[in-house]
Design a protein around this motif. Structure first.
Motif, PDB file in Angstrom:
ATOM      1  N   VAL A 181      77.699  45.262  19.165  1.00 40.57           N
ATOM      2  CA  VAL A 181      77.386  46.514  17.708  1.00 40.57           C
ATOM      3  C   VAL A 181      77.157  47.413  17.494  1.00 40.57           C
ATOM      4  O   VAL A 181      77.427  48.816  18.112  1.00 40.57           O
ATOM      5  N   PHE A 216      70.335  39.964  17.265  1.00 38.56           N
ATOM      6  CA  PHE A 216      72.016  39.663  17.734  1.00 38.56           C
ATOM      7  C   PHE A 216      72.519  39.112  18.626  1.00 38.56           C
ATOM      8  O   PHE A 216      73.124  38.959  19.538  1.00 38.56           O
ATOM      9  N   ALA A 262      76.022  38.875  20.340  1.00 37.21           N
ATOM     10  CA  ALA A 262      76.723  40.121  20.241  1.00 37.21           C
ATOM     11  C   ALA A 262      76.968  40.673  21.619  1.00 37.21           C
ATOM     12  O   ALA A 262      75.546  40.680  21.942  1.00 37.21           O
ATOM     13  N   ALA A 282      79.714  43.130  16.234  1.00 40.55           N
ATOM     14  CA  ALA A 282      79.175  42.785  14.551  1.00 40.55           C
ATOM     15  C   ALA A 282      78.535  44.533  14.392  1.00 40.55           C
ATOM     16  O   ALA A 282      79.078  45.567  15.329  1.00 40.55           O
TER      17      ALA A 282
END
Length: 493
Positions: free
Chosen positions: A96, A88, A93, A153
């Motif tokens: 999340v 990630f 990101a 994400a």
């Protein structure tokens, strides 16, 4: 000014020739000569009539001519869950959405995930109310939770139900104006293709069964219609599946068995589905080509290997939860089968399983820590398998015999007309050998008076029934009679 003569094109010349022939006044050098000795044929009854030069094509009956392969990237290995934070961070990101359920939230898989995200400084929010065998209400609740957070994400940690829930959270937060039924499979929904680019989704499976980490399919109960349905499109598939054998070590024996039976039927159904080039209609735009396309040369490789591994390792994984090799092989088999059926599709076992699950008369499967009646998905698909493959055997005896051989059957002297019966018997013997499996619908609490409801719940599963060999899929009386016979046969084995 001298006129310029333009030579006719080849197409024009062909058209002119056809028109001349159809006029009845052919000027062939032989037949225009009165003294020619050929005997003349009787006058052309169609002389002077103009005919269309092309016959209209019924595109709804054109067979498919191509297949596509789509699958998530897969990372497989013991301990790879710890890498998810770096994944990630690598994609940049900032918000999340971690999706799990109340049971998995307490397991080491979630601990590894949260530690990885914290270590890399990736902000996240946890949704832990995913439902096992999700309903449309639980999906809507999850979507409503995700929308205000506006994640960039998603991370799913759990079994197929969790991963499917995360897929739909991703879809409806990316398309916030869409109606819920817009993308749901027809005829229960509108079946619209997913044209939007979804957010990255990483799936970390904690069961070895659904293969959802590789596919663009998400399944749920549509309660109002008393039917299990879903959404299927390639754009729904996870960006990455992290398959860590450590994460399946906590599975109870009953969960090992039912999730493994899902792998068994994924591989068998995709292996025996109608060939991709027998499917109709051919899509007029590739965006409309279904994810479930029919058996094809690439899916075949994955499906057959998954079948062989499941037959070999599932009994061991169920019998001994500490059999590390068997657990690892079953996780890999689930992923292989996911690639296979994710592109070839499934058919009758799954199509019939959806009303079996949603019309549960009160059965509660042993070994599942839930406080409501439940028929696990793998159980609901496997319970009809002996009846289904007895029915489909005549469609492709060689494939059914190859599957029977994978179960250890000596097929050297088996007649092709017996292929379905031989595979059916091998399946029944395998299911009995696993132990604690209901030996037919009767043992789930279904009675003959339930069959009509089960048939009516199966008819709308057009997405998978269209791939079923030997089944009349016109939606008429013939299809109902065939399905009725299958449910009657599946009452007990």
């Amino acid at each position: 000014m001298a006129s310029i003569r333009i030579a006719p094109t080849r197409a024009q010349r062909a058209v002119n020739l056809l028109r001349t022939i159809n006029s009845g006044n052919t000027a062939c050098p032989c037949h225009s000569n009165p003294a020619h000795h050929h005997q003349h044929a009787p006058p052309n009854p169609y002389a002077g009539r103009r005919r269309s030069l092309a016959t209209p094509v019924d595109r709804s009956q054109q067979k498919e001519y191509a297949f596509e392969m789509a699958a998530s990237s897969i990372r497989f290995g013991p301990g790879v869950t710890k890498e998810v934070g770096m994944d990630f961070k690598n994609m940049g990101a900032k918000k999340v959405m971690v999706v799990t359920d109340g049971t998995v939230q307490k397991l080491d898989a979630m601990k590894q995930v949260q530690e990885g995200l914290d270590r890399e400084g990736v902000p996240y929010e946890v949704f832990s109310r995913s439902r096992v065998e999700p309903k449309d209400s639980s999906i809507r609740e999850a979507i409503d939770f995700a929308k205000p957070y506006q994640p960039d994400a998603f991370l799913a940690v759990g079994g197929g139900s969790v991963i499917d829930t995360a897929k739909l959270m991703n879809l409806y937060t990316t398309c916030p104006e869409a109606e819920f039924l817009d993308f749901v499979n027809a005829p229960l929904g509108k079946g619209q293709p997913i044209t939007a680019k979804l957010k990255p989704l990483i799936a970390v499976p904690t069961t070895a069964g659904t293969g959802s980490e590789t596919t663009g399919t998400a399944i749920f109960d549509l309660v109002e219609k008393k039917a299990k349905t879903g959404i299927a499109h390639r754009n729904l598939k996870p960006t990455l599946g992290i398959c860590d054998p450590y994460n399946t070590r906590t599975m109870p024996s009953a969960v090992h068995a039912s999730s493994g039976l899902d792998v068994l039927c994924h591989s068998l159904e995709s292996w025996t589905a109608i060939p991709y080039n027998e499917r109709v209609p051919r899509p007029q735009n590739p965006i409309n080509r279904p994810a479930y396309q029919g058996a094809n040369p690439i899916s075949d490789i994955f499906s057959l290997q998954a079948l062989r591994d499941t037959i070999k390792y599932l009994p061991r994984a169920v019998k001994d939860p500490d059999d590390w090799e068997a657990q690892s092989k079953m996780l890999l088999a689930a992923t292989l089968a996911g690639v296979g059926f994710g592109n070839a599709g499934v058919h009758l076992c799954h199509g019939m399983s959806y009303p079996i699950s949603s019309q549960n008369p009160g059965y509660r499967h042993a070994g599942y820590a839930v406080d409501v009646p439940i028929i696990p998905h793998g159980v609901s698909v496997a319970v009809t398998a002996p009846a289904v493959f007895k029915f489909t055997g005549a469609s492709n005896p060689d494939r059914h015999l190859a599957a029977a051989e994978a179960f250890g059957v000596d097929i050297s002297n088996v007649k092709k007309e017996s292929a379905g019966e031989v595979l059916s018997e091998a399946l029944a013997e395998f299911l009995v050998g696993l132990g604690d499996q209901p030996r037919g619908l009767k043992h789930l609490g279904f009675k003959n008076e339930h069959i009509n409801g089960l048939v009516e719940g199966t008819i709308p599963q057009a997405r998978v029934l269209m791939l079923a060999p030997n089944l009349d899929t016109s939606g008429g009386q013939e299809e109902r009679e065939q399905l009725t016979g299958l449910f009657e046969e599946a009452m007990e084995y």
